[in-house]
Design a protein around this motif. Structure first.
Motif, short mmCIF file in Angstrom:
data_model
loop_
_atom_site.label_atom_id
_atom_site.label_comp_id
_atom_site.label_asym_id
_atom_site.label_seq_id
_atom_site.Cartn_x
_atom_site.Cartn_y
_atom_site.Cartn_z
N MET A 70 0.80 -1.22 0.00
CA MET A 70 0.00 0.00 0.00
C MET A 70 0.84 1.28 0.00
O MET A 70 0.53 2.22 -0.75
N PRO A 71 1.89 1.39 0.81
CA PRO A 71 2.70 2.62 0.74
C PRO A 71 3.29 2.87 -0.64
O PRO A 71 3.31 4.01 -1.13
N THR A 72 3.78 1.79 -1.29
CA THR A 72 4.33 1.95 -2.64
C THR A 72 3.25 2.38 -3.62
O THR A 72 3.47 3.26 -4.46
N PHE A 73 2.07 1.78 -3.49
CA PHE A 73 0.96 2.15 -4.37
C PHE A 73 0.57 3.61 -4.17
O PHE A 73 0.28 4.33 -5.13
N LEU A 74 0.59 4.05 -2.91
CA LEU A 74 0.22 5.44 -2.63
C LEU A 74 1.23 6.41 -3.24
O LEU A 74 0.84 7.46 -3.77
N VAL A 75 2.51 6.07 -3.18
CA VAL A 75 3.54 6.92 -3.80
C VAL A 75 3.24 7.06 -5.30
O VAL A 75 3.33 8.16 -5.87
N ASN A 76 2.84 5.95 -5.94
CA ASN A 76 2.48 6.00 -7.36
C ASN A 76 1.22 6.84 -7.57
O ASN A 76 1.12 7.61 -8.53
N ALA A 77 0.24 6.69 -6.64
CA ALA A 77 -1.05 7.37 -6.80
C ALA A 77 -0.92 8.88 -6.67
O ALA A 77 -1.72 9.62 -7.24
N LEU A 78 0.08 9.35 -5.92
CA LEU A 78 0.25 10.79 -5.72
C LEU A 78 1.04 11.45 -6.83
O LEU A 78 1.35 12.64 -6.76
N GLN A 79 1.42 10.69 -7.84
CA GLN A 79 2.12 11.29 -8.98
C GLN A 79 1.28 12.44 -9.54
O GLN A 79 0.05 12.38 -9.51
N PRO A 80 1.93 13.51 -10.01
CA PRO A 80 3.36 13.67 -10.28
C PRO A 80 4.18 14.19 -9.09
O PRO A 80 5.34 14.53 -9.26
N ALA A 81 3.58 14.27 -7.89
CA ALA A 81 4.33 14.76 -6.73
C ALA A 81 5.35 13.71 -6.27
O ALA A 81 5.11 12.51 -6.38
N GLU A 82 6.48 14.17 -5.73
CA GLU A 82 7.51 13.28 -5.19
C GLU A 82 7.31 13.14 -3.69
O GLU A 82 7.08 14.12 -2.98
N VAL A 83 7.40 11.90 -3.20
CA VAL A 83 7.14 11.60 -1.79
C VAL A 83 8.45 11.23 -1.10
O VAL A 83 9.23 10.43 -1.62
N SER A 84 8.69 11.81 0.08
CA SER A 84 9.92 11.53 0.82
C SER A 84 9.74 10.34 1.76
O SER A 84 10.65 9.53 1.94
N LYS A 85 8.57 10.25 2.38
CA LYS A 85 8.39 9.24 3.43
C LYS A 85 6.91 8.91 3.55
O LYS A 85 6.04 9.77 3.36
N VAL A 86 6.61 7.63 3.87
CA VAL A 86 5.23 7.19 4.06
C VAL A 86 5.15 6.41 5.37
O VAL A 86 5.97 5.53 5.63
N VAL A 87 4.14 6.74 6.20
CA VAL A 87 3.89 6.02 7.45
C VAL A 87 2.47 5.48 7.38
O VAL A 87 1.51 6.25 7.31
N PHE A 88 2.32 4.15 7.42
CA PHE A 88 1.02 3.49 7.20
C PHE A 88 0.49 2.93 8.51
O PHE A 88 1.15 2.15 9.18
N ASP A 89 -0.72 3.35 8.90
CA ASP A 89 -1.41 2.83 10.08
C ASP A 89 -2.55 1.93 9.59
O ASP A 89 -3.61 2.40 9.21
N GLU A 90 -2.30 0.59 9.60
CA GLU A 90 -3.27 -0.35 9.07
C GLU A 90 -4.55 -0.38 9.88
O GLU A 90 -5.65 -0.51 9.33
#
Length: 539
Positions: free
Chosen positions: A288-308
């Motif tokens: 999910m974090p990787t998918f979210l980084v893709n979903a927020l394109q074209p913005a660049e993401v530095s860090k993702v913290v996932f609370d399941e």
């Protein structure tokens, strides 16, 4: 109008013509004619008679028959359509209850009123057959794309004509904002719903539904139609922007490239149909974090913290990327949230740094006050990952010894101080809970700490019976969907990191101990659920 040999064949010809025009079974039209003629005959011979009409499917000859049913003596009510066993002996050999006797009667003359009534019956039956045909034809087409012709506009809603299916409705809120249509314009729509209603089948269309775009891609991209590429999720802001997540089941095929097409030909065909709606095609990822980084394109993401547990995700972006990640009026992050099904919090690196600094200072102060340490030593503990007193008090001694300057005696002293402070906190919490009215049955219940008992007592949960009546979400908290928005439900024990499953288990244990629930029945239910899960996995 008598039904003579001259116009007998016209009945069949009329039935064929009507059936051909309405695209229904000619037999249904003939049955409607039989019913209408039977009604006319009843008005002539008597409404209480059971008159039936049979039209020969080859010659068109109409035969009028009076039918009488054999009934028991005590059940005889209608002398015109029924007769007793004794009366039936004059017409039948060895008659039994339930037998029928038929005799042909002369055909009737249809007067003006009778002919009009017969016509109404035929039209009604034909309309019903036509509606049933339309419903049967379209009930399985929900979720597909159809081509329609605009007939008229009513209060912003478009009434369109579907080939062979009559009218359908494209509601105002299902149109892409800036679209305008005139009568006889061709329009492509998504069949959102088909309902059977009294006035006939109601077909509701849409051009804003996310699946409309998915079906358009299926038409333009052969790999999607063949199942090589799968559309996993779609999110749309109709007429403005959309995101679609795709995955390839063939490692040699790039799902994004296949959807874009040569020089963008495939995606441009979809964009053209959607009035210039910009489409981001995103590779799906199970992480999910990787998918979210893709979903927020074209913005660049530095860090993702996932609370399941909370289904929330925190995203850290550089300062200069913040506006791009959020998008115009929050569009980019909103679409990404729809695509992933998660609530997304976006913050800059500076904001995240300030938050982490605040947490660091808060934990440092905790260790300074509770363990009577100097600030430098407390900061060492926080730097090593210690976040609360329990971790210091009950951690393995070796984990304290890795800190610079900590020997066996120092480590033992740290743990002793932490345990003393925890015991003092527990005693204060229990005293407060008892002061609020908490009973020993609740205080001694396994799994509840003194601080939890105090929190429950403050929430007016003071006995084991009170605790057993609680719902799991009232204890652990949760999320509720209200008008499409996720709303947080605060739980009494949520500050103590009690999960929904733990809360459910504690409540059920309390109910068993009180005798409200039979433990054997509970065990049987769990076994049945396990068996069902195994069968599902096996299937």
């Amino acid at each position: 109008m008598a039904i003579t040999s001259a116009n007998q064949l016209e009945l069949l010809q009329t039935a064929e013509a009507v059936a051909r025009e309405k695209l229904i079974d000619p037999g249904l039209v003939v049955e409607a004619m039989e019913e209408s003629l039977a009604r006319a005959a009843k008005s002539r011979y008597g409404a209480e008679m059971d008159i039936r009409v049979d039209i020969d499917r080859k010659t068109g000859r109409a035969t009028f028959t009076r039918v009488r049913t054999v009934v028991a003596d005590e059940e005889l009510e209608n002398y015109q359509a029924e007769m007793t066993v004794a009366q039936a002996k004059d017409y039948l050999e060895n008659p039994q209850v339930g037998d029928t006797y038929s005799e042909e009667v002369p055909p009737v003359e249809l007067g003006r009123i009778a002919a009009q009534s017969a016509k109404q019956v035929i039209l009604q039956r034909v309309r019903e057959a036509e509606r049933e045909r339309q419903y049967e034809e379209f009930k399985d087409r929900a979720g597909t794309i159809v081509n329609a012709t605009v007939k008229r506009e009513e209060y912003g809603n478009l009434v369109v004509e579907l080939p062979g299916a009559g009218e359908a409705v494209l509601r105002r809120n299902e149109k892409i904002g800036r679209e305008a249509y005139r009568p006889n314009d061709r329009i492509r729509c998504y069949v959102k719903d088909v309902r059977r209603e009294v006035r006939g089948p109601q077909i509701f269309l849409s051009r804003t539904d996310p699946q409309f775009m998915a079906e358009l891609f299926k038409m333009e991209v052969p790999e999607i139609y063949e199942g090589i590429i799968e559309i996993k999720a779609v999110a749309r802001d109709p007429g403005s922007r959309a995101k679609i997540a795709v995955i390839s089941h063939d490692g040699s095929i790039d799902p994004v490239g296949a959807c874009v097409g040569m020089r963008g030909s495939r995606v441009q065909a979809v964009v053209g149909e959607l009035q210039g709606e910009k489409i981001d095609i995103i590779p799906w990822n199970e992480d999910m974090p990787t998918f979210l980084v893709n979903a927020l394109q074209p913005a660049e993401v530095s860090k993702v913290v996932f609370d399941e547990d909370a289904e929330r995700i925190e995203v850290v972006v550089p300062e200069e990327q913040l506006s791009l990640a959020i998008g115009r009026r929050g569009q980019n992050v909103r679409l990404a949230s729809q695509l992933t099904g998660l609530d997304i919090d976006i913050m800059t690196e500076e904001e995240e740094s300030k938050r982490r600094q605040a947490e660091f200072e808060q934990r440092t102060k905790l260790f300074v006050d509770a363990l009577d340490l100097d600030e430098f030593f407390a900061q060492l503990l926080v730097s090593e990952g210690f976040t609360n007193l329990d971790e210091v008090a009950y951690v393995d001694l070796d984990e304290l010894l890795v800190i610079d300057g900590v020997d066996d005696d120092t480590a033992a002293e740290l743990q002793a101080r932490a345990r003393d402070h925890i015991e003092a906190q527990n005693k204060a919490a229990l005293d407060k809970a008892r002061e609020l009215g908490a009973e020993d049955s609740l205080i001694s219940f396994p799994g509840l700490t003194p601080q939890m008992v105090e929190a429950l007592a403050k929430d007016d949960v003071k006995t084991l019976e009170d605790f057993a009546t609680c719902a799991d979400w009232e204890l652990a908290g949760g999320w509720t969907n209200v008008d499409g928005q996720r709303v947080k439900d605060d739980g009494v024990l949520e500050p103590f990191d009690v999960s929904l499953e733990e809360a459910q288990e504690m409540v059920m244990t309390a109910r068993v101990s009180l005798g409200w629930v039979d433990p054997d029945e509970l065990l049987g239910e769990e076994t049945a659920e396990d068996d069902a899960e195994e069968e599902s996995e096996g299937a």
